[in-house]
Design a protein around this motif. Sequence first.
Motif, PDB file in Angstrom:
ATOM      1  N   THR A 305     -24.649  58.458  13.353  1.00 17.52           N
ATOM      2  CA  THR A 305     -25.822  57.859  14.199  1.00 17.52           C
ATOM      3  C   THR A 305     -26.641  58.934  14.496  1.00 17.52           C
ATOM      4  OG1 THR A 305     -23.713  56.319  13.029  1.00 17.52           O
ATOM      5  CG2 THR A 305     -25.551  55.045  14.721  1.00 17.52           C
ATOM      6  N   ARG A 306     -27.657  57.894  13.785  1.00 22.17           N
ATOM      7  CA  ARG A 306     -28.873  58.417  14.753  1.00 22.17           C
ATOM      8  C   ARG A 306     -30.059  56.960  15.886  1.00 22.17           C
ATOM      9  NH1 ARG A 306     -29.870  63.946  15.179  1.00 22.17           N
ATOM     10  NH2 ARG A 306     -28.424  65.259  13.489  1.00 22.17           N
ATOM     11  N   VAL A 307     -29.590  56.179  15.048  1.00 16.30           N
ATOM     12  CA  VAL A 307     -30.041  55.188  14.941  1.00 16.30           C
ATOM     13  C   VAL A 307     -28.857  53.697  15.668  1.00 16.30           C
ATOM     14  CG1 VAL A 307     -31.864  53.274  14.854  1.00 16.30           C
ATOM     15  CG2 VAL A 307     -32.336  55.095  14.237  1.00 16.30           C
ATOM     16  N   ARG A 308     -29.360  53.095  17.344  1.00 14.86           N
ATOM     17  CA  ARG A 308     -28.545  52.228  17.247  1.00 14.86           C
ATOM     18  C   ARG A 308     -29.594  50.823  17.995  1.00 14.86           C
ATOM     19  NH1 ARG A 308     -24.966  54.873  22.292  1.00 14.86           N
ATOM     20  NH2 ARG A 308     -26.379  54.963  23.532  1.00 14.86           N
ATOM     21  N   LEU A 309     -28.552  49.856  17.631  1.00 16.40           N
ATOM     22  CA  LEU A 309     -29.377  48.609  18.737  1.00 16.40           C
ATOM     23  C   LEU A 309     -28.058  48.517  19.878  1.00 16.40           C
ATOM     24  CD1 LEU A 309     -30.456  46.058  15.823  1.00 16.40           C
ATOM     25  CD2 LEU A 309     -30.983  47.800  17.084  1.00 16.40           C
ATOM     26  N   LYS A 310     -28.564  47.819  20.651  1.00 19.41           N
ATOM     27  CA  LYS A 310     -27.690  47.809  21.912  1.00 19.41           C
ATOM     28  C   LYS A 310     -28.738  46.404  23.215  1.00 19.41           C
ATOM     29  CE  LYS A 310     -25.110  50.451  23.580  1.00 19.41           C
ATOM     30  NZ  LYS A 310     -24.005  50.058  22.985  1.00 19.41           N
ATOM     31  N   GLY A 311     -28.071  45.836  23.632  1.00 14.24           N
ATOM     32  CA  GLY A 311     -28.221  44.994  24.204  1.00 14.24           C
ATOM     33  C   GLY A 311     -28.275  43.533  23.721  1.00 14.24           C
ATOM     34  N   GLY A 312     -27.802  43.316  22.371  1.00 17.27           N
ATOM     35  CA  GLY A 312     -28.359  41.956  21.888  1.00 17.27           C
ATOM     36  C   GLY A 312     -27.666  41.205  21.142  1.00 17.27           C
ATOM     37  N   ALA A 313     -27.118  39.813  21.495  1.00 13.06           N
ATOM     38  CA  ALA A 313     -26.306  38.772  21.820  1.00 13.06           C
ATOM     39  C   ALA A 313     -25.683  38.523  20.480  1.00 13.06           C
ATOM     40  CB  ALA A 313     -26.815  37.607  22.277  1.00 13.06           C
ATOM     41  N   HIS A 314     -26.119  39.058  19.180  1.00  9.07           N
ATOM     42  CA  HIS A 314     -25.543  39.028  17.506  1.00  9.07           C
ATOM     43  C   HIS A 314     -25.971  40.222  16.791  1.00  9.07           C
ATOM     44  CE1 HIS A 314     -25.724  34.751  18.910  1.00  9.07           C
ATOM     45  NE2 HIS A 314     -27.091  34.988  19.103  1.00  9.07           N
ATOM     46  N   PRO A 315     -25.500  40.378  15.422  1.00  4.10           N
ATOM     47  CA  PRO A 315     -25.467  41.423  15.272  1.00  4.10           C
ATOM     48  C   PRO A 315     -26.753  41.793  14.774  1.00  4.10           C
ATOM     49  CG  PRO A 315     -23.490  40.426  14.746  1.00  4.10           C
ATOM     50  CD  PRO A 315     -24.395  39.761  15.423  1.00  4.10           C
ATOM     51  N   GLY A 316     -27.272  42.669  14.492  1.00  3.06           N
ATOM     52  CA  GLY A 316     -28.482  42.927  13.606  1.00  3.06           C
ATOM     53  C   GLY A 316     -29.885  42.497  14.784  1.00  3.06           C
ATOM     54  N   GLU A 317     -29.772  43.030  16.074  1.00  2.00           N
ATOM     55  CA  GLU A 317     -30.647  42.282  17.001  1.00  2.00           C
ATOM     56  C   GLU A 317     -30.714  43.250  18.327  1.00  2.00           C
ATOM     57  OE1 GLU A 317     -31.093  38.362  17.982  1.00  2.00           O
ATOM     58  OE2 GLU A 317     -29.451  38.537  19.477  1.00  2.00           O
ATOM     59  N   GLY A 318     -31.388  44.268  18.568  1.00  2.64           N
ATOM     60  CA  GLY A 318     -31.084  44.660  20.140  1.00  2.64           C
ATOM     61  C   GLY A 318     -32.202  45.779  20.388  1.00  2.64           C
ATOM     62  N   ARG A 319     -32.000  46.925  21.365  1.00  6.24           N
ATOM     63  CA  ARG A 319     -32.594  47.076  21.963  1.00  6.24           C
ATOM     64  C   ARG A 319     -32.711  48.367  21.048  1.00  6.24           C
ATOM     65  NH1 ARG A 319     -31.327  47.425  26.185  1.00  6.24           N
ATOM     66  NH2 ARG A 319     -29.621  49.090  26.574  1.00  6.24           N
ATOM     67  N   VAL A 320     -34.021  49.054  20.433  1.00  2.00           N
ATOM     68  CA  VAL A 320     -33.890  50.382  19.544  1.00  2.00           C
ATOM     69  C   VAL A 320     -33.751  51.409  20.347  1.00  2.00           C
ATOM     70  CG1 VAL A 320     -34.793  51.747  17.317  1.00  2.00           C
ATOM     71  CG2 VAL A 320     -35.081  49.067  17.901  1.00  2.00           C
ATOM     72  N   GLU A 321     -32.973  52.136  19.876  1.00  2.00           N
ATOM     73  CA  GLU A 321     -32.032  53.861  21.174  1.00  2.00           C
ATOM     74  C   GLU A 321     -32.064  54.467  19.298  1.00  2.00           C
ATOM     75  OE1 GLU A 321     -28.859  52.841  23.473  1.00  2.00           O
ATOM     76  OE2 GLU A 321     -30.210  52.292  25.063  1.00  2.00           O
ATOM     77  N   VAL A 322     -32.723  55.999  19.751  1.00  2.00           N
ATOM     78  CA  VAL A 322     -32.504  56.507  19.312  1.00  2.00           C
ATOM     79  C   VAL A 322     -31.526  57.929  19.643  1.00  2.00           C
ATOM     80  CG1 VAL A 322     -34.471  55.874  17.705  1.00  2.00           C
ATOM     81  CG2 VAL A 322     -35.100  57.720  19.295  1.00  2.00           C
ATOM     82  N   LEU A 323     -31.586  58.905  18.571  1.00  2.27           N
ATOM     83  CA  LEU A 323     -30.063  60.035  18.781  1.00  2.27           C
ATOM     84  C   LEU A 323     -31.121  61.038  19.300  1.00  2.27           C
ATOM     85  CD1 LEU A 323     -28.133  61.066  21.015  1.00  2.27           C
ATOM     86  CD2 LEU A 323     -26.625  61.114  18.189  1.00  2.27           C
TER      87      LEU A 323
END
Length: 471
Positions: A305-323
């Motif tokens: 996995t090279r992209v993830r979402l962090k800090g969101g309260a629901h699935p499909g939202e959050g801060r974009v982070e890349v590896l």
Amino acid sequence: MRPVSIRQWSPWGLLLCLLCSSCLGSPSPTTAPEKMAGSQGLRFRLAGFPRKPFEGRVEIQRAGEWGTICDDDFTLQAAHVLCRELGFTEATGWTHSAKYGPGTGRIWLDNLSCSGTEQSVSECASRGWGNSDCTHDEDAGVICKDQRLPGFSDSNVIEVEQHLQVEEVRLRPAVGRGRRPLPVTEGLVEVRLPDGWSQVCDNGWSAQNSHVVCGMLGFPGEKRVNTAFYRLLAQRQQHSFGLHGVACVGTEAHLSLCSLEFYRANDTTRCPGGAPAVVSCVPGPLYAVSSDQKKQQQSKPQGETRVRLKGGAHPGEGRVEVLKASTWGTVCDRKWDLQAASVVCRELGFGSAREALSGARMGQDVSKRYECANFGEQGITVGCWDLYRHDIDCQWIDITDVKPGNYILQVVINPNFEVAESDFTNNAMKCNCKYDGHRIWVHNCHIGDAFSEEANRKFERYPGQTSNQII
């Protein structure tokens, strides 16, 4: 980052600006805020997507040319004035950073300053008509209260609803409606128009169109359908066509961004030789409801996995982070828009993005600065103390048996004054701490005056304090 309009100055930079009127960000004498005279001849409208009839990007027509308003210094008071110009009683909110999409043409107003009681936007202060240093990525929008002014004459208001737009799309199953599981992944494409739901003619329908429709409905991709079956079925049913043609590139986040051709009310023949457009979407991991779909998802090579979402309260939202290079990092929001956000959403197994958030709305760029070595038992428990070894970067705090609640976090360095220092006042830190059983929030920190009487009184009066224990 562009949404932030507050500028920070160093002491030297402030001194330089006091001496030089041409500093960056300070208006020249010719662009000082001025009162605008004469509101006659102005027309107003709400535009953009996706939106409701009482919200949108504010556009003003002046001298026969439509333009927008920059969000610099924009406030709720300005939104009140504009909503009244549009025939609504008041504003309930406003938006920045072109939430309803960037406009085109002139940016008529910048640094708009209203008290909220003005009868017209012409009475507010600004840099002057057409004087702006903004781009359309900073277009302001308003959210008006869905209540019209009594007796309001809308001769000076042009609402985009007079021009047909597609704001809602759905898939309607053609067969077996009661037996098909949710969500619906295949069916007739229907768009909501002022007269109700209508079908789309499939003449010239392309895979790019299907890709956009599936993305709007939360699906990452599309697949081929049995067109012959649906055409045979269409011969036995009656349809109401509202869209004659759709031409999408495939990267649009919303169908309203595609080139659309609507039928006119007096059109007698609609979709000759055609049938309703049908789309079949590929469900992502979130909607893989059947066992076969789940097996297909599991059988695909996952990889790293090279992209993830962090800090969101629901699935499909959050801060974009890349590896990259085994390290997770964030993405700058400069030029971040729905199209870029949609690429990330589809990569994660979702559809097109509904909103591209900026300004660290899901929290901030946090990376660890220290590496805690394992020197054996070094953790401390609530109410206890321990010496901080000079060769340890971090100190563990054991909260295994701590119940959720509000606490005080206190850290003291050199408490017995065993090491000579020029100033001991900044050796203590005291913070309010909230623990919900999973996460900890530390706030209202005091450094230097942590043990002052004023700080202690603030901690004693902390609302909702269920425990006065010191961690």
